[in-house]
Write a protein that holds these residues in place. Structure first.
Motif, PDB file in Angstrom:
ATOM      1  N   GLU A 153       0.830  -1.210   0.000  1.00  0.00           N
ATOM      2  CA  GLU A 153       0.000   0.000   0.000  1.00  0.00           C
ATOM      3  C   GLU A 153       0.864   1.259   0.000  1.00  0.00           C
ATOM      4  N   LYS A 154       1.923   1.264   0.794  1.00  0.00           N
ATOM      5  CA  LYS A 154       2.821   2.424   0.842  1.00  0.00           C
ATOM      6  C   LYS A 154       3.573   2.579  -0.476  1.00  0.00           C
ATOM      7  N   LEU A 155       4.005   1.451  -1.047  1.00  0.00           N
ATOM      8  CA  LEU A 155       4.709   1.509  -2.331  1.00  0.00           C
ATOM      9  C   LEU A 155       3.772   2.030  -3.420  1.00  0.00           C
ATOM     10  N   ALA A 156       2.515   1.614  -3.392  1.00  0.00           N
ATOM     11  CA  ALA A 156       1.532   2.107  -4.367  1.00  0.00           C
ATOM     12  C   ALA A 156       1.377   3.623  -4.248  1.00  0.00           C
ATOM     13  N   GLU A 157       1.307   4.118  -3.007  1.00  0.00           N
ATOM     14  CA  GLU A 157       1.200   5.568  -2.783  1.00  0.00           C
ATOM     15  C   GLU A 157       2.420   6.293  -3.338  1.00  0.00           C
ATOM     16  N   GLN A 158       3.608   5.732  -3.088  1.00  0.00           N
ATOM     17  CA  GLN A 158       4.839   6.356  -3.578  1.00  0.00           C
ATOM     18  C   GLN A 158       4.885   6.367  -5.112  1.00  0.00           C
ATOM     19  N   LEU A 159       4.494   5.259  -5.718  1.00  0.00           N
ATOM     20  CA  LEU A 159       4.529   5.169  -7.187  1.00  0.00           C
ATOM     21  C   LEU A 159       3.562   6.160  -7.825  1.00  0.00           C
ATOM     22  N   LEU A 160       2.353   6.255  -7.276  1.00  0.00           N
ATOM     23  CA  LEU A 160       1.386   7.195  -7.834  1.00  0.00           C
ATOM     24  C   LEU A 160       1.863   8.635  -7.658  1.00  0.00           C
ATOM     25  N   SER A 161       2.435   8.943  -6.507  1.00  0.00           N
ATOM     26  CA  SER A 161       2.972  10.294  -6.285  1.00  0.00           C
ATOM     27  C   SER A 161       4.089  10.591  -7.271  1.00  0.00           C
ATOM     28  N   MET A 162       4.936   9.606  -7.548  1.00  0.00           N
ATOM     29  CA  MET A 162       6.019   9.805  -8.510  1.00  0.00           C
ATOM     30  C   MET A 162       5.470  10.023  -9.919  1.00  0.00           C
ATOM     31  N   ILE A 163       4.484   9.231 -10.303  1.00  0.00           N
ATOM     32  CA  ILE A 163       3.879   9.379 -11.633  1.00  0.00           C
ATOM     33  C   ILE A 163       3.319  10.788 -11.790  1.00  0.00           C
ATOM     34  N   ALA A 177      12.632  14.198 -23.195  1.00  0.00           N
ATOM     35  CA  ALA A 177      13.751  13.476 -22.573  1.00  0.00           C
ATOM     36  C   ALA A 177      13.615  13.485 -21.048  1.00  0.00           C
ATOM     37  N   ARG A 178      13.164  14.604 -20.507  1.00  0.00           N
ATOM     38  CA  ARG A 178      12.971  14.694 -19.057  1.00  0.00           C
ATOM     39  C   ARG A 178      11.824  13.781 -18.621  1.00  0.00           C
ATOM     40  N   LEU A 179      10.759  13.735 -19.400  1.00  0.00           N
ATOM     41  CA  LEU A 179       9.638  12.838 -19.101  1.00  0.00           C
ATOM     42  C   LEU A 179      10.125  11.394 -19.088  1.00  0.00           C
ATOM     43  N   HIS A 180      10.924  11.028 -20.088  1.00  0.00           N
ATOM     44  CA  HIS A 180      11.447   9.664 -20.176  1.00  0.00           C
ATOM     45  C   HIS A 180      12.324   9.347 -18.963  1.00  0.00           C
ATOM     46  N   ARG A 181      13.192  10.285 -18.581  1.00  0.00           N
ATOM     47  CA  ARG A 181      14.034  10.075 -17.391  1.00  0.00           C
ATOM     48  C   ARG A 181      13.169   9.892 -16.145  1.00  0.00           C
ATOM     49  N   GLY A 182      12.112  10.678 -16.045  1.00  0.00           N
ATOM     50  CA  GLY A 182      11.223  10.558 -14.891  1.00  0.00           C
ATOM     51  C   GLY A 182      10.587   9.182 -14.806  1.00  0.00           C
ATOM     52  N   PHE A 183      10.116   8.675 -15.937  1.00  0.00           N
ATOM     53  CA  PHE A 183       9.513   7.338 -15.927  1.00  0.00           C
ATOM     54  C   PHE A 183      10.570   6.265 -15.697  1.00  0.00           C
ATOM     55  N   ASP A 184      11.802   6.476 -16.178  1.00  0.00           N
ATOM     56  CA  ASP A 184      12.886   5.540 -15.867  1.00  0.00           C
ATOM     57  C   ASP A 184      13.152   5.510 -14.361  1.00  0.00           C
ATOM     58  N   ASN A 185      13.080   6.677 -13.721  1.00  0.00           N
ATOM     59  CA  ASN A 185      13.262   6.725 -12.264  1.00  0.00           C
ATOM     60  C   ASN A 185      12.159   5.955 -11.540  1.00  0.00           C
ATOM     61  N   ILE A 186      10.928   6.038 -12.055  1.00  0.00           N
ATOM     62  CA  ILE A 186       9.822   5.287 -11.451  1.00  0.00           C
ATOM     63  C   ILE A 186      10.089   3.786 -11.591  1.00  0.00           C
ATOM     64  N   ARG A 187      10.516   3.368 -12.790  1.00  0.00           N
ATOM     65  CA  ARG A 187      10.813   1.945 -12.987  1.00  0.00           C
ATOM     66  C   ARG A 187      11.949   1.491 -12.080  1.00  0.00           C
ATOM     67  N   SER A 188      12.991   2.317 -11.925  1.00  0.00           N
ATOM     68  CA  SER A 188      14.123   1.973 -11.061  1.00  0.00           C
ATOM     69  C   SER A 188      13.677   1.848  -9.600  1.00  0.00           C
ATOM     70  N   PHE A 189      12.799   2.759  -9.181  1.00  0.00           N
ATOM     71  CA  PHE A 189      12.274   2.721  -7.818  1.00  0.00           C
ATOM     72  C   PHE A 189      11.521   1.416  -7.566  1.00  0.00           C
ATOM     73  N   LEU A 190      10.705   1.021  -8.538  1.00  0.00           N
ATOM     74  CA  LEU A 190       9.969  -0.241  -8.403  1.00  0.00           C
ATOM     75  C   LEU A 190      10.923  -1.431  -8.417  1.00  0.00           C
ATOM     76  N   LYS A 191      11.909  -1.404  -9.306  1.00  0.00           N
ATOM     77  CA  LYS A 191      12.888  -2.514  -9.358  1.00  0.00           C
ATOM     78  C   LYS A 191      13.624  -2.663  -8.036  1.00  0.00           C
ATOM     79  N   ALA A 192      13.910  -1.536  -7.383  1.00  0.00           N
ATOM     80  CA  ALA A 192      14.636  -1.581  -6.094  1.00  0.00           C
ATOM     81  C   ALA A 192      13.800  -2.235  -5.002  1.00  0.00           C
ATOM     82  N   ALA A 193      12.502  -2.330  -5.188  1.00  0.00           N
ATOM     83  CA  ALA A 193      11.626  -2.972  -4.197  1.00  0.00           C
ATOM     84  C   ALA A 193      11.476  -4.469  -4.444  1.00  0.00           C
ATOM     85  N   LEU A 194      12.069  -4.948  -5.532  1.00  0.00           N
ATOM     86  CA  LEU A 194      11.930  -6.370  -5.879  1.00  0.00           C
ATOM     87  C   LEU A 194      13.054  -7.193  -5.305  1.00  0.00           C
ATOM     88  N   CYS A 195      12.768  -8.490  -5.091  1.00  0.00           N
ATOM     89  CA  CYS A 195      13.783  -9.418  -4.583  1.00  0.00           C
ATOM     90  C   CYS A 195      14.884  -9.622  -5.611  1.00  0.00           C
TER      91      CYS A 195
END
Length: 195
Positions: A153-163, A177-195
């Motif tokens: 639930e907290k990760l979902a809140e963080q992801l939506l806030s980032m989006i 290019a900035r939009l693309h970097r922003g979405f790459d940061n969102i993907r990286s944030f999610l990847k960091a939460a994975l095993c």
């Protein structure tokens, strides 16, 4: 002037772009009549006020977003985390294909309407809660792929806030290019939460 018979949905579809670009508070009724190609009488057959139009537009755009991205993301594959990445990719693509991206219309309406009338705050909270809950459902379904200390639930809140933050910055900078970097940061944030 051509007199077109318009439906409520036609009006919402036609005024959405204008309101997305300049906000509903900055858009006059004459502009709304002109862009929707309806007379004031026809307009008021469908909407008692500009506020009622704004509430209808929130639902209209939210239903479009759900149909195009959220509902398909819930069933894109059998892997809920892959489906979440698909959702993020699809949101990025949607905004990158618009050469004059003005951010997220629903996010823009927070700034435009919440201070105007508390009913808009309640309405937009429902929309964003539903969106956040959809993200949380995917994370809960894929919890075995998340690190043990991750709260879906907290990760979902963080992801939506980032989006929403990335889309707000896109409205300001208008740099793909900035939009693309922003979405790459969102993907990286999610990847960091994975095993």
């Amino acid at each position: 002037m051509v007199n077109l018979k318009r439906t409520r949905e036609d009006i919402l579809s036609s005024v959405g772009e204008l309101i997305h670009r300049q906000g509903i508070q900055s858009t006059g009724l004459k502009e709304l009549f002109a862009v929707s190609q309806v007379s004031s009488g026809s307009f008021y057959n469908y909407f008692e006020s500009k506020d009622e139009l704004a509430h209808a537009l929130i639902d209209f755009k939210w239903n479009e977003l759900k149909a195009a991205i959220l509902i398909p993301a819930m069933n894109a594959s059998e892997d809920p985390i892959a489906n979440l990445f698909w959702m993020i990719d699809r949101l990025e693509k949607k905004h990158l294909t618009d050469p004059n991206c003005a951010g997220c219309l629903l996010g823009n309406l927070i700034v435009d309407l919440v201070a105007h009338d508390s009913s808009f705050q309640e309405h937009l909270v429902q929309v964003f809660d539903e969106w956040q809950n959809a993200i949380a459902q995917l994370l809960q379904a894929g919890q075995t792929q998340l690190l043990p200390n991750i709260n879906p639930e907290k990760l979902a809140e963080q992801l939506l806030s980032m989006i929403e933050g990335v889309l707000l910055m896109e409205r300001l900078y208008k740099q793909p290019a900035r939009l693309h970097r922003g979405f790459d940061n969102i993907r990286s944030f999610l990847k960091a939460a994975l095993c």
